[in-house]
Write a protein that holds these residues in place. Structure first.
Motif, short mmCIF file in Angstrom:
data_model
loop_
_atom_site.label_atom_id
_atom_site.label_comp_id
_atom_site.label_asym_id
_atom_site.label_seq_id
_atom_site.Cartn_x
_atom_site.Cartn_y
_atom_site.Cartn_z
N LEU B 179 10.40 1.55 -10.33
CA LEU B 179 10.15 0.12 -10.47
C LEU B 179 9.46 -0.18 -11.81
CD1 LEU B 179 9.20 -0.46 -6.77
CD2 LEU B 179 11.00 -1.71 -8.00
N ASP B 180 8.59 0.72 -12.24
CA ASP B 180 7.95 0.55 -13.54
C ASP B 180 9.03 0.48 -14.64
OD1 ASP B 180 5.36 0.38 -12.74
OD2 ASP B 180 4.94 2.53 -12.95
N HIS B 181 9.99 1.35 -14.51
CA HIS B 181 11.10 1.39 -15.45
C HIS B 181 11.81 0.03 -15.50
CE1 HIS B 181 14.97 2.88 -17.15
NE2 HIS B 181 15.50 2.12 -16.21
N LEU B 182 12.08 -0.51 -14.31
CA LEU B 182 12.77 -1.79 -14.19
C LEU B 182 11.96 -2.90 -14.86
CD1 LEU B 182 15.32 -1.58 -12.53
CD2 LEU B 182 14.14 -2.53 -10.58
N LEU B 183 10.68 -2.92 -14.53
CA LEU B 183 9.83 -4.00 -15.01
C LEU B 183 9.53 -3.86 -16.49
CD1 LEU B 183 7.63 -3.99 -11.82
CD2 LEU B 183 8.98 -5.95 -12.60
N ASP B 213 2.99 -3.09 -5.13
CA ASP B 213 2.02 -2.59 -6.09
C ASP B 213 2.59 -2.61 -7.51
OD1 ASP B 213 0.43 -2.25 -3.94
OD2 ASP B 213 0.42 -0.06 -3.96
N ALA B 214 3.87 -2.34 -7.63
CA ALA B 214 4.48 -2.34 -8.97
C ALA B 214 4.46 -3.75 -9.56
CB ALA B 214 5.92 -1.82 -8.89
N LEU B 215 4.81 -4.74 -8.72
CA LEU B 215 4.76 -6.12 -9.19
C LEU B 215 3.36 -6.45 -9.70
CD1 LEU B 215 6.80 -8.24 -6.60
CD2 LEU B 215 7.55 -7.28 -8.78
N ARG B 216 2.39 -6.04 -8.89
CA ARG B 216 1.01 -6.33 -9.24
C ARG B 216 0.64 -5.67 -10.57
NH1 ARG B 216 -1.53 -4.66 -4.44
NH2 ARG B 216 -0.43 -6.45 -3.54
N ARG B 217 1.02 -4.42 -10.72
CA ARG B 217 0.71 -3.69 -11.96
C ARG B 217 1.24 -4.44 -13.18
NH1 ARG B 217 1.92 0.93 -9.18
NH2 ARG B 217 4.06 1.10 -9.93
N ALA B 222 4.11 -12.18 -5.97
CA ALA B 222 5.13 -11.90 -4.96
C ALA B 222 5.83 -13.20 -4.57
CB ALA B 222 4.49 -11.26 -3.74
N ASP B 223 7.13 -13.13 -4.42
CA ASP B 223 7.89 -14.29 -3.94
C ASP B 223 8.54 -13.91 -2.62
OD1 ASP B 223 9.74 -16.22 -3.35
OD2 ASP B 223 10.40 -16.48 -5.44
N GLY B 224 8.06 -14.50 -1.55
CA GLY B 224 8.53 -14.14 -0.22
C GLY B 224 10.03 -14.23 -0.04
N ARG B 225 10.65 -15.15 -0.78
CA ARG B 225 12.10 -15.31 -0.62
C ARG B 225 12.87 -14.11 -1.15
NH1 ARG B 225 12.09 -20.81 -3.82
NH2 ARG B 225 10.72 -19.37 -4.93
N LEU B 226 12.20 -13.29 -1.95
CA LEU B 226 12.88 -12.14 -2.54
C LEU B 226 12.70 -10.86 -1.72
CD1 LEU B 226 12.23 -12.64 -6.36
CD2 LEU B 226 14.14 -13.41 -4.95
N VAL B 227 12.04 -10.99 -0.57
CA VAL B 227 11.82 -9.80 0.26
C VAL B 227 12.49 -10.00 1.60
CG1 VAL B 227 10.08 -8.44 1.48
CG2 VAL B 227 9.62 -9.25 -0.84
N GLY B 228 13.30 -9.04 2.01
CA GLY B 228 13.97 -9.19 3.30
C GLY B 228 14.64 -7.92 3.76
N ALA B 229 15.28 -8.02 4.91
CA ALA B 229 16.03 -6.87 5.43
C ALA B 229 17.39 -6.80 4.75
CB ALA B 229 16.21 -7.00 6.94
#
Lengths: 342, 342
Positions: B179-183, B213-217, B222-229
């Motif tokens: 994720l660090d790579h992505l960000l 944690d990666a987002l936070r770093r 956080a955007d709730g709409r972007l998290v799901g099953a």
DNA sequence: CTGTTAGCGCCTTCAG
DNA sequence: CTGAAGGCGCTAACAG
């Protein structure tokens, strides 16, 4: 010696331990544990159940199996992991087993070596019955297993009943219908991507034979370059399709012997800059749920409503029967399910 | 009565039958069958083996299990069919079992109900040992099973050793690196598609926590709409991704908790007219072979070389040990495997 | 209503 | 080198 008394018991508790703790005889424990407690007083039963809980007692299945001469377990013998059709079979078999108080074991048999392994376990009496799915071809003599007092149901098109029930799927007819549809719509270069064992089986493969016969019905010759392996996995489906599309005269339709690979094939077609179904039609087999969700939805061949409860029922009927019923044969309904990819 | 003599035996042959046919005692048969035939004459052995073949004798596993107090079987408890990582585990466990003369049974546990079912079988002594993979979360108290003299190896990150070995995968660290790579590459709207149980677990899900944690770093909210099953199957991956792409502000990167769903996600992204990775990066988990074949090749997180032989070895060491070894803990090597989709 | 007891099929000392 | 015998844990007659 002393250890015995001081150490916590290293061996699992037995009926005798429970009986001692509850202050009853082993027979009483057995009756309670087996639900034969019509003859047991309510208070006695409670004492026994309390002892069972305290000790964490569970009846030893080897001893019980030896005594009752049945294990109350059935075995699902499947050819591989990874096919969602099998998930339904697992579910349906578990449901039926639960109803009858049976346990379900799974044996994975994708090679003759695993078949030998499975045969040994089954002959040793690890279960009272078994369903064979997508695995019968790896076994030598299924009849011998059945003669060894194993209740068996075999889902396979090329096996002949021999002391066990056989469940068939009219693949040949359903595939033929689907291919007629393709050819009637004007497709002229139809490729076949089979499982490796379709190609080994040759004339005895329903899918390959359906393909050849359909071409013949429509007056088309066979082109060896259009027939190959590629249905065994998504990866192989992708690779084989890519290779096919690189041909000087690429196919205008793909008949892929599994939905999983057919979905990869659609992808591969598109990755070569072509469109499905305009440039290339794709037809799968199996009616995977995924096929109805993707775009274009995958045309396929299979059970409209995937359901194996009848298969499970056959097995448990056999298990319940005092005298083994004759070898029965049933046919599952298969049909052509046209969607968008053809 | 007469029937007994006339009918072919309806019950399977026993050592006594073999002994009678070979003209020896049951002890001799037992010695030969178990390979303890250093003390048996070569001719005698041949006679016994011939009788075994003629009768189709196989030692009854219940009786043997009762007597030896071991079944010489191990159980693979897996969470579902359909994941190719598990195929490798199946292979590796079978290989190790064959070496030690053990049989392998598979129990499919994808719900607490199936876990109860499995627990019952295991407590009844259906096997001497078990490997739990992708299924531990469905069980209540694994420690209790282990105390019931079952050799156990549990592959799970959130379980604590309690009379059994635990195998961990450093998912959190490897996912964080990816994720660090992505960000670091400038992605700003990264979505997370998890398994249903990731979302239920919340903070105890390594993948979800790594994401947060990666987002936070990187100073992102956080955007709730972007998290799901959406990681549980290909179909769900496709659907969830399509929904995400329909958002007013669609994501520019997808972290999908399974490679299978990630592959569907790539497809879904493209079906909305976007390009991977230019418009949307896609990152999977698991290092599925398929991911390295498709175009664009899927970036993922997992074992570089999927291999569970160490897991199998742990179990058979435990079974061979006279005294159970203390609870051990090993860590499988996981890493970020960048390819073309990020 | 509960206890006693005889095996289920196998392995393994212990005698011979 | 082989045979006889005991018992693993459990269930199901059969007694009481």
């Amino acid at each position: 010696m002393l250890k015995r008394i001081i150490m916590p018991k290293k061996t699992r508790p037995t009926v005798r331990d429970v009986a001692a703790l509850a202050g009853v005889s082993v027979a009483t424990v057995s009756y309670v544990v087996n639900g034969r407690d019509d003859r047991i007083g309510a208070d006695t039963r409670e004492r026994v159940l309390a002892a069972v809980r305290d000790l964490g007692y569970a009846p030893n299945s080897s001893a019980r199996g030896l005594r009752k001469r049945r294990t109350e377990r059935v075995c699902l013998v499947i050819g591989s992991l990874g096919s969602p059709v099998q998930e339904q079979l697992v579910r349906d078999l578990h449901a039926a087993a639960d109803d009858d108080g049976y346990g379900v074991l799974t044996l994975i048999v994708d090679s003759p070596a695993h078949a030998a392994h499975a045969t040994r376990l089954l002959r040793q009496g690890v279960a009272d019955g078994a369903v064979f799915f997508d695995s019968a071809r790896h076994f030598g003599d299924l009849g011998e297993l059945a003669r060894g007092r194993l209740a068996m149901v075999v889902v396979d098109n090329s096996v002949t009943p021999d002391g066990f029930d056989v469940v068939r799927t009219p693949e040949y007819e359903a595939c033929g219908e689907a291919l007629d549809h393709l050819l009637a719509a004007g497709r002229r270069r139809v490729a076949f991507l089979g499982h490796r064992h379709d190609l080994e089986l040759g004339d005895r493969s329903a899918r390959l034979t359906a393909y050849r016969d359909a071409l013949r019905r429509h007056g088309l010759g066979a082109d060896g370059r259009l027939v190959g392996a590629g249905a065994d996995s998504r990866v192989e489906g992708y690779r084989a399709t890519t290779a096919l599309m690189g041909l000087p005269e690429p196919p205008d339709a793909l008949f892929v012997a599994s939905d999983r690979a057919a979905i990869s094939a659609i992808w591969a077609v598109r990755d070569t800059g072509r469109t499905v179904p305009a440039d290339v039609a794709v037809l799968g087999v199996g009616n995977l749920a995924e096929g109805s969700v993707i775009r274009p939805a995958l045309s396929t061949v299979g059970q409209r409503q995937v359901d194996f409860s009848r298969v499970a029922r056959l097995l448990f009927e056999r298990l319940a029967a005092a005298d083994p019923p004759g070898s029965r044969e049933i046919v599952l309904p298969w049909s052509f399910i046209p969607r968008e990819s053809t």
